[in-house]
Design a protein around this motif. Structure first.
Motif, PDB file in Angstrom:
ATOM      1  N   ALA A   1      49.761  47.255  66.404  1.00  0.00           N
ATOM      2  CA  ALA A   1      48.600  47.672  67.195  1.00  0.00           C
ATOM      3  C   ALA A   1      48.055  46.544  68.051  1.00  0.00           C
ATOM      4  O   ALA A   1      47.410  46.792  69.074  1.00  0.00           O
ATOM      5  N   LYS A   2      48.333  45.311  67.660  1.00  0.00           N
ATOM      6  CA  LYS A   2      47.840  44.160  68.417  1.00  0.00           C
ATOM      7  C   LYS A   2      48.671  43.890  69.663  1.00  0.00           C
ATOM      8  O   LYS A   2      48.324  43.025  70.463  1.00  0.00           O
ATOM      9  N   GLY A   3      49.793  44.619  69.805  1.00  0.00           N
ATOM     10  CA  GLY A   3      50.595  44.514  71.007  1.00  0.00           C
ATOM     11  C   GLY A   3      51.380  43.227  71.136  1.00  0.00           C
ATOM     12  O   GLY A   3      51.718  42.803  72.249  1.00  0.00           O
ATOM     13  N   THR A   4      51.722  42.624  69.999  1.00  0.00           N
ATOM     14  CA  THR A   4      52.447  41.348  70.048  1.00  0.00           C
ATOM     15  C   THR A   4      53.961  41.533  69.962  1.00  0.00           C
ATOM     16  O   THR A   4      54.687  40.562  69.831  1.00  0.00           O
ATOM     17  N   ILE A   5      54.430  42.744  70.029  1.00  0.00           N
ATOM     18  CA  ILE A   5      55.867  43.006  70.006  1.00  0.00           C
ATOM     19  C   ILE A   5      56.211  43.925  71.168  1.00  0.00           C
ATOM     20  O   ILE A   5      55.479  44.865  71.489  1.00  0.00           O
ATOM     21  N   GLU A   6      57.328  43.645  71.808  1.00  0.00           N
ATOM     22  CA  GLU A   6      57.705  44.417  72.988  1.00  0.00           C
ATOM     23  C   GLU A   6      58.521  45.648  72.641  1.00  0.00           C
ATOM     24  O   GLU A   6      58.553  46.613  73.402  1.00  0.00           O
ATOM     25  N   THR A   7      59.223  45.639  71.513  1.00  0.00           N
ATOM     26  CA  THR A   7      60.034  46.798  71.148  1.00  0.00           C
ATOM     27  C   THR A   7      59.138  47.967  70.760  1.00  0.00           C
ATOM     28  O   THR A   7      58.019  47.779  70.276  1.00  0.00           O
ATOM     29  N   LYS A   8      59.654  49.170  70.936  1.00  0.00           N
ATOM     30  CA  LYS A   8      58.878  50.377  70.670  1.00  0.00           C
ATOM     31  C   LYS A   8      59.228  50.906  69.277  1.00  0.00           C
ATOM     32  O   LYS A   8      60.397  50.971  68.900  1.00  0.00           O
ATOM     33  N   ASP A   9      58.215  51.245  68.524  1.00  0.00           N
ATOM     34  CA  ASP A   9      58.404  51.823  67.193  1.00  0.00           C
ATOM     35  C   ASP A   9      57.552  53.087  67.118  1.00  0.00           C
ATOM     36  O   ASP A   9      56.323  53.028  66.984  1.00  0.00           O
ATOM     37  N   ARG A  10      58.214  54.228  67.238  1.00  0.00           N
ATOM     38  CA  ARG A  10      57.496  55.504  67.282  1.00  0.00           C
ATOM     39  C   ARG A  10      56.827  55.819  65.945  1.00  0.00           C
ATOM     40  O   ARG A  10      55.811  56.513  65.890  1.00  0.00           O
ATOM     41  N   SER A  11      57.386  55.299  64.860  1.00  0.00           N
ATOM     42  CA  SER A  11      56.773  55.532  63.551  1.00  0.00           C
ATOM     43  C   SER A  11      55.434  54.822  63.455  1.00  0.00           C
ATOM     44  O   SER A  11      54.420  55.422  63.056  1.00  0.00           O
ATOM     45  N   LEU A  12      55.390  53.543  63.825  1.00  0.00           N
ATOM     46  CA  LEU A  12      54.136  52.797  63.745  1.00  0.00           C
ATOM     47  C   LEU A  12      53.120  53.316  64.750  1.00  0.00           C
ATOM     48  O   LEU A  12      51.908  53.327  64.478  1.00  0.00           O
ATOM     49  N   GLU A  13      53.600  53.759  65.911  1.00  0.00           N
ATOM     50  CA  GLU A  13      52.683  54.361  66.881  1.00  0.00           C
ATOM     51  C   GLU A  13      52.022  55.604  66.292  1.00  0.00           C
ATOM     52  O   GLU A  13      50.821  55.821  66.433  1.00  0.00           O
ATOM     53  N   ALA A  14      52.832  56.428  65.629  1.00  0.00           N
ATOM     54  CA  ALA A  14      52.291  57.654  65.018  1.00  0.00           C
ATOM     55  C   ALA A  14      51.322  57.318  63.892  1.00  0.00           C
ATOM     56  O   ALA A  14      50.261  57.938  63.750  1.00  0.00           O
ATOM     57  N   LEU A  15      51.679  56.325  63.084  1.00  0.00           N
ATOM     58  CA  LEU A  15      50.813  55.928  61.977  1.00  0.00           C
ATOM     59  C   LEU A  15      49.453  55.494  62.495  1.00  0.00           C
ATOM     60  O   LEU A  15      48.401  55.886  61.960  1.00  0.00           O
ATOM     61  N   ASN A  16      49.455  54.687  63.530  1.00  0.00           N
ATOM     62  CA  ASN A  16      48.189  54.227  64.110  1.00  0.00           C
ATOM     63  C   ASN A  16      47.426  55.362  64.768  1.00  0.00           C
ATOM     64  O   ASN A  16      46.191  55.449  64.689  1.00  0.00           O
ATOM     65  N   LYS A  17      48.158  56.251  65.428  1.00  0.00           N
ATOM     66  CA  LYS A  17      47.524  57.396  66.079  1.00  0.00           C
ATOM     67  C   LYS A  17      46.834  58.294  65.063  1.00  0.00           C
ATOM     68  O   LYS A  17      45.769  58.865  65.327  1.00  0.00           O
ATOM     69  N   ASN A  18      47.434  58.404  63.883  1.00  0.00           N
ATOM     70  CA  ASN A  18      46.945  59.341  62.872  1.00  0.00           C
ATOM     71  C   ASN A  18      45.944  58.717  61.903  1.00  0.00           C
ATOM     72  O   ASN A  18      45.486  59.399  60.976  1.00  0.00           O
ATOM     73  N   LYS A  19      45.613  57.444  62.065  1.00  0.00           N
ATOM     74  CA  LYS A  19      44.770  56.798  61.068  1.00  0.00           C
ATOM     75  C   LYS A  19      43.340  57.351  61.071  1.00  0.00           C
ATOM     76  O   LYS A  19      42.615  57.172  60.089  1.00  0.00           O
ATOM     77  N   GLY A  20      42.952  58.039  62.143  1.00  0.00           N
ATOM     78  CA  GLY A  20      41.629  58.656  62.171  1.00  0.00           C
ATOM     79  C   GLY A  20      41.575  59.999  61.473  1.00  0.00           C
ATOM     80  O   GLY A  20      40.493  60.571  61.307  1.00  0.00           O
ATOM     81  N   LEU A  21      42.733  60.515  61.062  1.00  0.00           N
ATOM     82  CA  LEU A  21      42.777  61.804  60.360  1.00  0.00           C
ATOM     83  C   LEU A  21      42.433  61.621  58.884  1.00  0.00           C
ATOM     84  O   LEU A  21      42.382  60.505  58.370  1.00  0.00           O
ATOM     85  N   VAL A  22      42.231  62.739  58.212  1.00  0.00           N
ATOM     86  CA  VAL A  22      42.116  62.718  56.760  1.00  0.00           C
ATOM     87  C   VAL A  22      43.438  62.202  56.193  1.00  0.00           C
ATOM     88  O   VAL A  22      44.518  62.614  56.631  1.00  0.00           O
ATOM     89  N   GLN A  23      43.360  61.303  55.222  1.00  0.00           N
ATOM     90  CA  GLN A  23      44.553  60.712  54.609  1.00  0.00           C
ATOM     91  C   GLN A  23      44.712  61.300  53.205  1.00  0.00           C
ATOM     92  O   GLN A  23      43.825  61.154  52.357  1.00  0.00           O
ATOM     93  N   ILE A  24      45.828  61.952  52.958  1.00  0.00           N
ATOM     94  CA  ILE A  24      46.069  62.618  51.676  1.00  0.00           C
ATOM     95  C   ILE A  24      47.292  62.005  51.009  1.00  0.00           C
ATOM     96  O   ILE A  24      48.348  61.863  51.637  1.00  0.00           O
ATOM     97  N   PHE A  25      47.145  61.670  49.731  1.00  0.00           N
ATOM     98  CA  PHE A  25      48.220  60.993  48.996  1.00  0.00           C
ATOM     99  C   PHE A  25      48.660  61.849  47.809  1.00  0.00           C
ATOM    100  O   PHE A  25      47.848  62.258  46.990  1.00  0.00           O
ATOM    101  N   GLY A  26      49.958  62.118  47.728  1.00  0.00           N
ATOM    102  CA  GLY A  26      50.511  62.864  46.605  1.00  0.00           C
ATOM    103  C   GLY A  26      50.855  61.931  45.461  1.00  0.00           C
ATOM    104  O   GLY A  26      51.917  61.324  45.440  1.00  0.00           O
ATOM    105  N   ALA A  27      49.952  61.799  44.491  1.00  0.00           N
ATOM    106  CA  ALA A  27      50.157  60.845  43.397  1.00  0.00           C
ATOM    107  C   ALA A  27      50.842  61.482  42.190  1.00  0.00           C
ATOM    108  O   ALA A  27      51.718  60.886  41.578  1.00  0.00           O
ATOM    109  N   ASP A  28      50.386  62.642  41.784  1.00  0.00           N
ATOM    110  CA  ASP A  28      51.037  63.435  40.740  1.00  0.00           C
ATOM    111  C   ASP A  28      50.728  63.027  39.299  1.00  0.00           C
ATOM    112  O   ASP A  28      51.150  63.724  38.387  1.00  0.00           O
TER     113      ASP A  28
END
Length: 996
Positions: free
Chosen positions: A228-255
């Motif tokens: 998120a700090k923009g210190t890497i030039e390569t694109k990572d769609r997973s980390l982009e999605a993770l950061n995009k979704n961090k404002g959502l409700v976070q649900i963890f399946g612990a079991d």
């Protein structure tokens, strides 16, 4: 044409939901929208779990509630439905569902996989991290499945892809079969989901363990922040999605309860408050669960009773599982009593049809009905941040509601309709008349007795002539009844059918007589329907049964056979007249007193007074410091993270199992502390946990406070993968093992240099751990056997400016003892193990004595869940093999391992000011005849031999009690499951090294 038909049907059914978007073109015929209102009147309306309106009106239009109350002004274009005597509740919500989203197929793999899936370039390096997944993209509505959910009372589900560690976003769906996805999808990014379970569809081996999954999640969050700090030039769609979704409700399946705490710990480390799927066993650690501040999602997967009729088979079932069968239904009640917010889910139930039975069981165990309704409506809505739209019948919310015959949580209550977004879904016919009761049936001069019983919506009938029961068939549907029966000789058949008169208790219609002629029948009700238990005694028994809560056995700490009714507390204790083995220069003191006060050793001497301390006469007995096992694998849920050649990032503290009965057995052998080591699957293993065996405490409270930091390294056959089928992971040779160490430490130096430079850098938990070693802040315990590798490991350490702390196993240590002494390394070894695999063929039982004579600090360890109970005897063997004195032999299991663990200032000997970790022995502690009578940690007694005898009898009694309860459950028609043996694997260095 199909759309017009649907619209007409909707209008007829009272639906108010629009079937087409406003901006859709209307050029295929004349269109008419349903702008009418619908009002349900004269109902008992549960607007919220705590707001109830008697004789109320619910007004809704276009799928939304317009008004609710006792005095609601109805617009002219209102369709009014009078449901006098009926109840209305908000439809239920399930926020942990897989509805409409199929799990992927399991990947086909015969062995370890390559580390990376090249088809995922541009995504995160680990295939099990998939926050870019979106459930909405894979969602397919299935009204057949939706119907089963509606019949269980659910109107909204929050669905996600139940696969992977980071699973992506969920989709919030109304179970509206009449609408389309544009209408029924309430939120297409409703929450972000996580779990500890890696994807079944991906072949990447890492992680192979729970601790690896936890480490991966931590690294994922560090990487997301770095990205998120923009210190890497390569694109990572997973980390982009993770950061995009961090404002959502976070649900963890612990079991399960332990994983609830683990998940919350990860969230706390990164400022995230998860809503967490529990396992139904949270009642066992309710204080720890409450401390998480997490809202829970609770399955109602209460286990069935075990089939225990066979005494031999019943022996396979452990007491813990028997208890859970008995105690689990109280879990919701206990959480409610402790003000822990929770919602319910259908997750892990065999079928939605089981839900009501399980819920009613929870209520029978004391769960208040208001809390039950909250858990199905307002709490899940709050978790999702959707309280304005779902979960209540307040103005503006979706018109999602149930119409019932009465209290939705009563067993006999009928669910008639489940309206979703204003669309009516019939579960049972609301207009169907209850015709159950006793009748006099007449046809063509013949009289019979007709008894209609069973469920109101699907009754059954019995016909008698005089006292003889006649063979009959009966059906009741769509307002029509049909009855046929044969007279007692079976030769004359009567057939009857009739339309039910809703204003009369009399049944009548057409009859066909045995001779084929037609006539009419009439059935006059003589008495109303009553339950089977008509006798006064049966009625009293039923009333008493409904009044009394089910019998529940007590929860212990831990909640297993040898658990305690309460967690042991420190006491002031005065041991009088003991033979005291100090493990210090003072040696062995005869007829000496030891005073324990405030968890510490307060005084040592003769004729001590303890004030209000408990006095224990130790005459003829021996008092020692508690045994310390420098190398153990008991009390763990996993031992190896085998997915990579370095797992320096994983932590054994993450997988401490405080319920492992091996801890209790170790206490019975006088062990008070141990180092819980990672296994030997890889050259660089995981970080250790140093524990005090406080049986009954949580995992966190077992760990030493301000504990020295250790890590496990390994040499030999295991790390080059000789002991399992793998030919893909480096290293494959002993030479390669050396290169792994050299490479990783060089990388660690470079990592630290960059970190100190002030340049932007990626926080790497693995490198952070190795830097601690280079800086002397973390110590290495190294699994070792062969002298050449022992030499190599010391040279690598010296090259990078640090020393190895401990060589463990080290069965060829006698060959290089002089070099070990020069390096300054200690040894943890076995007393007399040899020849159990090729690389220990040169082991000798004099090994410990030879290393000791060279000035090396030597400890005798177990590496075995059975041997840990006899470490006192293992220490005694060094007297035979090498002539070690009794005191020096005893030091090998007390102060010496304390020194190796850098804990000798706190424990390991009897010295004033040290922790009161003590054992009272019946005899010389090195003797095979010695029993540990009391094992004390920090002044609290965690094992008492006399209490142990009482517990054994109590366990027998409790097992018998639970078996009888299960037999009774079966006799009353309850379902049972086959006995099963839930036996924990005995952990060793190699445990889990072949995991995929």
């Amino acid at each position: 044409m199909r759309k017009i038909q649907l619209l007409v049907l909707a209008l007829l059914a009272g639906s108010t939901f629009s079937f087409a978007q406003e901006y859709f073109p209307k050029n295929d015929g004349v269109k008419a929208e349903n702008n009418n209102y619908t009002a349900l009147t004269n109902a008992k309306i549960h607007v919220t779990p705590t707001e109830v309106i008697d004789g109320g009106t619910l007004l809704f239009r276009k799928g939304k509630v317009v008004a609710v109350g006792q005095s609601v002004t109805l617009p002219k274009n209102t369709v009014v439905i009078d449901i006098s005597g009926k109840s209305v509740y908000p439809s239920f919500i399930d926020i942990y569902s897989g509805f409409g989203v199929e799990k992927p197929e399991k990947a086909k793999s015969d062995g370890r996989s390559a580390e990376f899936d090249t088809s995922r370039e541009g995504f995160y390096w680990n295939d099990h991290i998939m926050p870019e997944n979106e459930a909405v993209a894979k969602f397919e509505y299935d009204d057949t499945v939706a119907k089963t959910l509606r019949e269980a009372g659910f109107g909204v589900v929050n669905s996600h892809i139940q696969d992977g560690i980071a699973r992506g976003t969920g989709v919030l769906v109304a179970l509206n079969g009449a609408g389309n996805d544009g209408e029924r999808i309430i939120d297409d990014r409703s929450a972000q989901y996580f779990s500890f379970e890696k994807s079944i569809a991906k072949k990447q081996s890492y992680p192979t363990s729970l601790m690896g999954a936890m480490a991966l999640l931590r690294q994922m969050y560090y990487d997301a922040d770095w990205y998120a700090k923009g210190t890497i030039e390569t694109k990572d769609r997973s980390l982009e999605a993770l950061n995009k979704n961090k404002g959502l409700v976070q649900i963890f399946g612990a079991d399960d309860k332990g994983n609830v705490i683990r998940a919350d710990g990860i969230g706390d480390a990164f400022g995230i408050q998860y809503a967490i799927l529990g396992g139904g066993d949270e009642y066992e650690r309710v204080a720890d669960i409450k401390a998480t501040n997490a809202k829970l999602i609770l399955p109602l997967n209460f286990p069935e009773a075990y089939e225990v009729s066979d005494p031999y088979a019943s022996g396979y079932v452990n007491l813990k599982d028997m208890r859970h069968w008995n105690q689990a239904p109280a879990n919701p009640k206990i959480l409610a009593d402790n003000d822990i917010a929770f919602s319910f889910t259908l997750y892990d139930l065999k079928t939605p049809a089981d839900f009501k039975e399980k819920l009613l069981k929870a209520i029978a165990y004391g769960l208040p009905k208001t809390k039950a309704l909250e858990a199905l409506t307002t709490v899940p809505a709050q978790i999702l941040g959707k309280s304005a739209a779902i979960g209540t019948l307040q103005k503006g919310s979706y018109a999602n509601f149930l119409v019932t015959s009465g209290d939705v949580f009563d067993k006999e209550t009928e669910l008639y309709e489940n309206w979703v977004q204003g669309t009516k879904n019939v579960v049972n016919d609301l207009t169907l008349k209850d015709i159950r009761g006793e009748y006099d049936l007449t046809a063509s001069g013949q009289t019979f007795k007709l008894s209609i019983k069973g469920e109101a919506g699907s009754p059954n009938a019995e016909v008698k002539q005089d006292t003889a029961k006649l063979k009959s068939k009966f059906s009741y549907a769509d307002g029509w009844m049909a009855l046929s029966f044969a007279t007692k000789d079976g030769e004359e058949n009567y057939r009857m059918t009739g339309l039910i008169n809703k204003t009369s208790d009399e049944l009548n219609g057409k009859a066909v007589l045995p001779n084929g002629s037609e006539t009419v029948f009439k059935a006059i009700k003589t008495s109303p329907f009553t339950e089977k238990d008509t006798s006064e005694k049966d009625k009293k028994d039923k009333k008493d049964h409904e009044k009394d809560a089910p019998e529940m056995v007590a929860v212990t700490y831990p909640n297993v056979g040898y658990g305690y009714s309460s967690i042991p507390k420190p006491e002031n204790i005065l041991f009088k007249n003991a033979t005291v083995w100090t493990s210090e220069d003072a040696g062995i003191l005869e007829s000496t007193d030891v005073l324990v006060k405030d968890g510490k050793i307060s005084k040592i001497g003769k004729n001590l007074r303890g004030g209000n301390a408990q006095v224990i006469d130790a005459t003829g007995k021996h008092l020692t410091a508690g045994i310390i096992d420098e190398h153990s694998h008991i009390g763990a849920l996993a031992i190896n993270e085998a997915g990579q050649n370095s797992s320096a990032e994983v932590k054994m503290t993450d997988v401490v199992d405080p319920e492992d009965v091996g801890i209790y057995y170790a206490l019975a052998g006088g062990v008070t502390s141990l180092q819980l080591l990672h296994g030997s699957a890889n050259p660089i293993g995981g970080q250790s946990a140093i524990l005090k065996l406080k049986w009954g405490e949580s995992a966190a409270h077992m760990s030493y406070d301000n504990s020295p930091k250790f890590i496990k390294f390994a040499l030999g056959e295991n790390v080059k993968q000789s002991n399992w089928d793998s030919h893909t992971r480096f290293p494959q040779t002993r030479m390669g093992v050396e290169q792994v160490f050299t490479n990783y430490f060089q990388r660690a130096k470079e990592y630290e240099a960059k970190k100190k430079s002030g340049e932007p850098y990626r926080t790497d938990e693995e490198m952070e751990t190795l830097v601690e070693i280079l800086n002397g802040d973390r110590f290495i315990t190294c699994h070792s056997y062969v002298q050449s590798e022992i030499n190599m490991m010391m040279k690598v350490a010296e090259k990078f400016g640090f020393r190895i702390n401990t060589f463990t196993h080290i069965l060829e240590g006698y060959k290089v003892a002089d070099k070990m002494a020069e390096h300054g390394v200690g040894a943890g070894t076995f007393s007399d193990w040899w020849a159990y695999k090729y690389e220990v063929n040169d082991a000798i039982p004099y090994n410990a004595a030879i290393m000791h004579d060279q000035g090396i600090t030597v400890a005798i360890n177990s590496d075995d869940g059975e041997m840990i109970r006899r470490l006192n005897q293992e220490a005694g063997k060094t007297i035979k093999y090498g002539g070690i004195t009794e005191l020096e032999a005893w030091k090998m299991v007390t102060i010496n391992p304390a020194k190796l663990l850098h804990l000798d200032n706190r424990t390991g000997s009897i010295k004033e000011g040290k922790d009161a970790d003590l054992v009272l022995w019946s005899d010389n502690p090195l003797s095979v005849y010695a029993n540990a009578e009391k094992t004390v940690i920090d002044g609290a007694t965690y094992f008492d031999l006399e209490k142990d005898k009482q517990q054994r009898e109590a366990i027998k009694e409790e097992r018998n009690q639970l078996i009888n309860m299960m037999l009774k459950e079966k006799a009353e028609g309850g379902e049972t499951q086959k006995p099963k043996q839930d036996k924990k694997e005995a952990m060793h260095c190699e445990s889990g090294v072949g995991a995929k």
